[in-house]
Write an enzyme that holds these catalytic residues in place. Structure first.
Site, PDB file in Angstrom:
ATOM      1  N   HIS A   1       0.834  -1.209   0.000  1.00 51.58           N
ATOM      2  CA  HIS A   1       0.000   0.000   0.000  1.00 51.58           C
ATOM      3  C   HIS A   1       0.871   1.263   0.000  1.00 51.58           C
ATOM      4  O   HIS A   1       0.618   2.193  -0.772  1.00 51.58           O
ATOM      5  CB  HIS A   1      -0.914   0.006   1.220  1.00 51.58           C
ATOM      6  CG  HIS A   1      -1.678   1.283   1.401  1.00 51.58           C
ATOM      7  ND1 HIS A   1      -2.901   1.509   0.809  1.00 51.58           N
ATOM      8  CD2 HIS A   1      -1.387   2.417   2.095  1.00 51.58           C
ATOM      9  CE1 HIS A   1      -3.330   2.722   1.124  1.00 51.58           C
ATOM     10  NE2 HIS A   1      -2.421   3.288   1.917  1.00 51.58           N
ATOM     11  N   GLU A   2       1.877   1.294   0.870  1.00 51.65           N
ATOM     12  CA  GLU A   2       2.746   2.465   0.930  1.00 51.65           C
ATOM     13  C   GLU A   2       3.540   2.632  -0.362  1.00 51.65           C
ATOM     14  O   GLU A   2       3.773   3.755  -0.813  1.00 51.65           O
ATOM     15  CB  GLU A   2       3.686   2.376   2.141  1.00 51.65           C
ATOM     16  CG  GLU A   2       2.973   2.349   3.487  1.00 51.65           C
ATOM     17  CD  GLU A   2       1.963   3.484   3.664  1.00 51.65           C
ATOM     18  OE1 GLU A   2       2.184   4.570   3.078  1.00 51.65           O
ATOM     19  OE2 GLU A   2       0.974   3.287   4.370  1.00 51.65           O
TER      20      GLU A   2
ATOM     21  N   HIS B   1       3.192   8.819  -6.906  1.00 46.39           N
ATOM     22  CA  HIS B   1       4.095   9.963  -7.006  1.00 46.39           C
ATOM     23  C   HIS B   1       4.878   9.919  -8.310  1.00 46.39           C
ATOM     24  O   HIS B   1       5.026  10.937  -9.001  1.00 46.39           O
ATOM     25  CB  HIS B   1       5.055   9.975  -5.808  1.00 46.39           C
ATOM     26  CG  HIS B   1       5.970  11.157  -5.777  1.00 46.39           C
ATOM     27  ND1 HIS B   1       7.211  11.150  -6.386  1.00 46.39           N
ATOM     28  CD2 HIS B   1       5.833  12.397  -5.222  1.00 46.39           C
ATOM     29  CE1 HIS B   1       7.790  12.312  -6.204  1.00 46.39           C
ATOM     30  NE2 HIS B   1       6.979  13.086  -5.498  1.00 46.39           N
TER      31      HIS B   1
END
Length: 224
Positions: free
Chosen positions: A94-95, A102
Site C-alpha cells: 500500500h505504501e 508519485h
C-alpha cells in the site's frame, strides 16, 4: 441533533479503530509464502515498477507506515518492516502504491501534496481563531468566518485523502496478485486488512465534516 451526530461518529471511530487493530493482529499471524518480509515486498514492488530513487526504511511506532515524498522514502513500522505476514505485505505494498502514484504524478496525490503547506498552517491556527471567533462572534463575526475557512481546508484535505488511499490499496492488491505474492485466499485476507485501514480515513473525513457543519451553524446562529 448535532451532538448526537458527534457521539455517533465518535463511537463509529472507536469501532473502526478496534477492528483495524484486530484485523492487523489477526493477519500478522498468517505467514506469507516464500518468507518475504514487509521490506522485501516493498523493495520488490518498487523495483518492478521501475522506481529506483525511493528507499525502504524502518520507523518506530505501530501502524506508523507512510510514504514521504520529501526524502523519497517508504517508511515501514517495526511490526511491518521485518515481519513475514499477510498484514505486512499488504501495508508495505500500500505504501509503495503511494510511491507509484508519485512517480506517475497521480492527480489527487498532487492536489493533496499541494495542500500540505496550507493545511499545516490551518491546523496550527484554526483552534485559536475559532475560539476567539466564538468569544467575539457578535462583535467581530469575521474572525469566526476566518476560523471556519481554515477548518474547511483541513476538511477538504480529509476528503481528497480518500481517493488517494483507495487507489493506493487497489494498486497494492493488483500488484500482489500479479507478482504471485498472494493467491485467491491470501488476496482476500490482504484486501480485508486494507479495507479496515481505509475505514479510518472515511470516519475521519465524516468527523471533520460534522465539526465543520457545527461551526457553520454557530456562525449562522449569531443572527438569531
Amino acid at each position: 441533533m448535532v451532538y448526537i451526530l458527534f457521539i455517533a461518529i465518535a463511537l463509529l471511530s472507536w469501532i473502526v479503530q478496534f477492528r483495524l487493530q484486530s484485523k492487523f493482529k489477526k493477519y500478522s499471524q498468517i505467514p506469507l509464502r516464500g518468507g518475504l518480509t514487509g521490506r522485501d515486498v516493498a523493495e520488490k514492488m518498487l523495483r518492478e515498477n521501475g522506481i529506483s530513487d525511493v528507499r525502504v526504511i524502518s520507523t518506530s511506532g505501530h501502524l506508523t507506515d507512510h510514504f514521504n515524498p520529501q526524502n523519497m522514502t517508504v517508511n515501514l513500522s517495526e511490526s511491518v518492516y521485518a515481519s513475514n505476514s499477510i498484514a505486512a505485505a499488504a501495508v508495505a505494498a500500500h505504501e509503495c502504491g503511494h510511491a507509484v502514484q508519485h512517480a506517475e504524478a497521480y492527480a489527487p496525490l498532487k492536489m493533496r501534496s499541494a495542500l500540505v503547506p496550507v493545511v499545516s498552517f490551518a491546523s496550527q491556527w484554526m483552534s485559536w481563531v475559532l475560539l476567539a471567533g466564538i468569544l467575539t462572534i457578535n462583535v467581530f463575526p469575521q474572525l469566526m468566518l476566518a476560523g471556519i475557512v481554515l477548518f474547511a481546508m483541513t476538511t477538504l484535505f480529509s476528503f481528497i485523502t480518500l481517493p488517494v488511499e483507495i487507489n493506493a490499496s487497489r494498486r497494492a492488491l493488483a500488484w500482489l496478485d500479479s507478482a504471485g505474492i498472494t493467491d485467491y485466499e491470501t488476496h482476500e485476507q490482504a484486501k480485508d486488512a486494507l479495507k479496515a485501514a481505509a475505514y479510518t480515513y472515511v470516519v475521519a473525513a465524516l468527523g471533520s465534516l460534522a465539526t465543520l457543519i457545527y461551526y457553520v451553524m454557530i456562525f449562522l446562529g449569531r443572527r438569531d
